[in-house]
Write a protein that holds these residues in place. Structure first.
Motif, PDB file in Angstrom:
ATOM      1  N   VAL A 159       0.851  -1.188   0.000  1.00  0.00           N
ATOM      2  CA  VAL A 159       0.000   0.000   0.000  1.00  0.00           C
ATOM      3  C   VAL A 159       0.885   1.236   0.000  1.00  0.00           C
ATOM      4  O   VAL A 159       1.794   1.371   0.826  1.00  0.00           O
ATOM      5  CB  VAL A 159      -0.942   0.023   1.214  1.00  0.00           C
ATOM      6  N   PHE A 160       0.592   2.141  -0.939  1.00  0.00           N
ATOM      7  CA  PHE A 160       1.315   3.403  -1.070  1.00  0.00           C
ATOM      8  C   PHE A 160       0.326   4.522  -0.742  1.00  0.00           C
ATOM      9  O   PHE A 160      -0.687   4.676  -1.435  1.00  0.00           O
ATOM     10  CB  PHE A 160       1.858   3.571  -2.486  1.00  0.00           C
ATOM     11  N   GLY A 161       0.604   5.287   0.305  1.00  0.00           N
ATOM     12  CA  GLY A 161      -0.319   6.331   0.725  1.00  0.00           C
ATOM     13  C   GLY A 161       0.281   7.717   0.588  1.00  0.00           C
ATOM     14  O   GLY A 161       1.487   7.912   0.777  1.00  0.00           O
ATOM     15  N   THR A 162      -0.561   8.698   0.254  1.00  0.00           N
ATOM     16  CA  THR A 162      -0.115  10.087   0.125  1.00  0.00           C
ATOM     17  C   THR A 162      -1.086  11.018   0.823  1.00  0.00           C
ATOM     18  O   THR A 162      -2.291  10.739   0.890  1.00  0.00           O
ATOM     19  CB  THR A 162       0.025  10.493  -1.349  1.00  0.00           C
ATOM     20  N   CYS A 163      -0.551  12.111   1.358  1.00  0.00           N
ATOM     21  CA  CYS A 163      -1.363  13.152   1.991  1.00  0.00           C
ATOM     22  C   CYS A 163      -1.689  14.286   1.021  1.00  0.00           C
ATOM     23  O   CYS A 163      -2.390  15.236   1.388  1.00  0.00           O
ATOM     24  CB  CYS A 163      -0.634  13.726   3.212  1.00  0.00           C
ATOM     25  N   ARG A 164      -1.190  14.212  -0.187  1.00  0.00           N
ATOM     26  CA  ARG A 164      -1.387  15.292  -1.143  1.00  0.00           C
ATOM     27  C   ARG A 164      -2.835  15.314  -1.631  1.00  0.00           C
ATOM     28  O   ARG A 164      -3.397  14.279  -1.983  1.00  0.00           O
ATOM     29  CB  ARG A 164      -0.447  15.128  -2.333  1.00  0.00           C
ATOM     30  N   ALA A 165      -3.433  16.480  -1.612  1.00  0.00           N
ATOM     31  CA  ALA A 165      -4.792  16.643  -2.138  1.00  0.00           C
ATOM     32  C   ALA A 165      -4.810  16.226  -3.608  1.00  0.00           C
ATOM     33  O   ALA A 165      -3.960  16.637  -4.396  1.00  0.00           O
ATOM     34  CB  ALA A 165      -5.256  18.090  -1.987  1.00  0.00           C
ATOM     35  N   GLY A 166      -5.777  15.420  -3.963  1.00  0.00           N
ATOM     36  CA  GLY A 166      -5.837  14.906  -5.325  1.00  0.00           C
ATOM     37  C   GLY A 166      -5.113  13.596  -5.507  1.00  0.00           C
ATOM     38  O   GLY A 166      -5.270  12.936  -6.534  1.00  0.00           O
ATOM     39  N   GLY A 167      -4.286  13.216  -4.535  1.00  0.00           N
ATOM     40  CA  GLY A 167      -3.628  11.923  -4.585  1.00  0.00           C
ATOM     41  C   GLY A 167      -2.480  11.849  -5.560  1.00  0.00           C
ATOM     42  O   GLY A 167      -1.914  12.866  -5.986  1.00  0.00           O
TER      43      GLY A 167
END
Length: 401
Positions: A159-167
């Motif tokens: 699983v690769f997760g990001t906090c950036r809006a829009g992903g």
């Protein structure tokens, strides 16, 4: 996930959708690292932290990277390894009940369907994921969940997760897609290592497992060694098994073993065999007094546990034999069906001492060689007794309880 194409006249990976281009050389360096000797030598924490840092160096906004490696183990369904920038790597061994925590989640969906998913924070037909412990309260906006399909066995996931809006952008998701085959392979190697060790440890014990992994598997490879022997037998088991339902007998046996085995392993002993309701364990004699002291401490703990044992209203008694001597340790059997065991006159003597426990009404009996090495102060003689198969009487000892 969308697929990527390589432009023949550049050294950049050109995604179909707009987004930053990633150097083919930089991408290949990650794939080569995942496939190479350096990564192969790393443990799980080194693998995930090395990959996370390299993805960030490529410009990917990976704020959470997790591996959910499923395995075969009697107590654990798998292991979760979680990385975030600037934080220690987390490792969570998941018990079999952990299936409930990920039911009706995208993570579980990916493992079942073997198809990748990209999920945002909003409502999803695949369920929610924000409550899963390694993702909770981190402000993650999007997860890219990819299956890691082994040749056989349960499916794992990355699983690769990001906090950036829009992903993640389409280009970034394509980079993730490109590294997945190499990540799957290196993860599968670790899963196989873990399965190999856990199965060997579960069924034959750590010392015997180390011999097998060292290649000492041939039938004629018998090693002579000194050891303290502990043989614990449940008294009256035939009567119990005839009187009680089968499910109750099985539950009672497992509850009994739950008290015997930890008492042995805590002191450094190794359970070699379960023989019906009996347990044969040995304590290698690297130092005779230490081995015998550890075996006696185990026996005391077992008797203390059994004194308070109740299973569905049924109490039990046991007889424990202790002896110190020389044993033959290695493989016996035929062809491809072998068994690690202990053989020799001292093993036979321990068995006869255990039989004497019932005949003399003693919960614990030990031989003179064991008593001499153990050096316990609360040991008393119960006299000399003839043991079947042995010409000379053997003086036996017990402890004052």
């Amino acid at each position: 996930m969308t697929s990527a194409i390589y432009a023949p006249d550049t050294d950049r990976l050109q995604p179909k959708a707009a987004g930053h281009a990633v150097s083919v050389g930089a991408l290949l360096s990650i794939i080569e690292w995942l496939s190479g000797d350096e990564c192969h030598a790393l443990d799980e924490a080194g693998l995930i932290s090395g990959l996370g840092r390299r993805l960030q160096a490529l410009g990917l906004p990976v704020e959470r990277l997790t591996l959910h490696l499923m395995t075969l183990h009697p107590e654990f369904i798998g292991r979760t390894i979680a990385w975030a920038p600037g934080e220690p790597v987390e490792i969570h061994d998941r018990e079999h009940g952990a299936r409930v925590a990920i039911s009706n989640t995208p993570l579980r969906k990916v493992m079942e369907t073997r198809e990748p998913l990209v999920v945002d924070t909003g409502e999803s037909v695949h369920g929610r994921w924000q409550h899963i412990d390694v993702f909770a309260d981190r402000g993650l906006m999007q997860l890219v969940i990819a299956p890691l399909c082994n040749v056989d066995g349960p499916v794992s996931a990355a699983v690769f997760g990001t906090c950036r809006a829009g992903g993640f952008t389409a280009s970034e998701r394509q980079v993730i897609e490109r590294i997945l085959p190499a990540l799957r392979n290196t993860s599968e190697l670790r899963i196989l290592r873990q399965v190999e060790l856990s199965l060997l440890d579960t069924y034959i014990g750590p010392l015997t497992a180390s011999r097998i992994l060292a290649g000492r598997m041939r039938r004629d490879e018998i090693e002579s060694m000194e050891a303290a022997l502990l043989l614990c037998d449940l008294r009256g088991f035939t009567e119990l098994s005839n009187r009680l339902p089968g499910s109750t007998v099985l539950g009672l046996l497992n509850a009994y073993f739950d008290r015997v085995v930890p008492a042995i392993t805590r002191e450094g002993g190794e359970v070699l065999k379960f023989m019906g309701d009996a347990v044969l364990a040995f304590f290698p004699g690297y130092d005779a007094s230490h081995s015998c002291g550890a075996a006696l401490a185990s026996a005391r703990a077992i008797l203390d546990e059994i004194d308070h044992f109740q299973y569905e209203g049924n109490s039990i008694k046991a007889g424990i034999a202790l002896h110190y001597g020389e044993v033959g340790y290695g493989n016996v059997g035929s062809g491809r069906r072998l068994d690690f065991t202990l053989i020799g006159g001292d093993v036979n003597l321990a068995s006869r001492i255990q039989t004497a426990c019932s005949e003399l009404g003693e919960a614990l009996l030990m031989s003179a060689p064991f008593r001499e090495e153990a050096g316990a102060g609360d040991v008393v003689s119960v006299g000399s007794h003839r043991l079947k198969g042995f010409a000379d009487p053997a003086e036996l000892f017990t402890i004052v309880r």
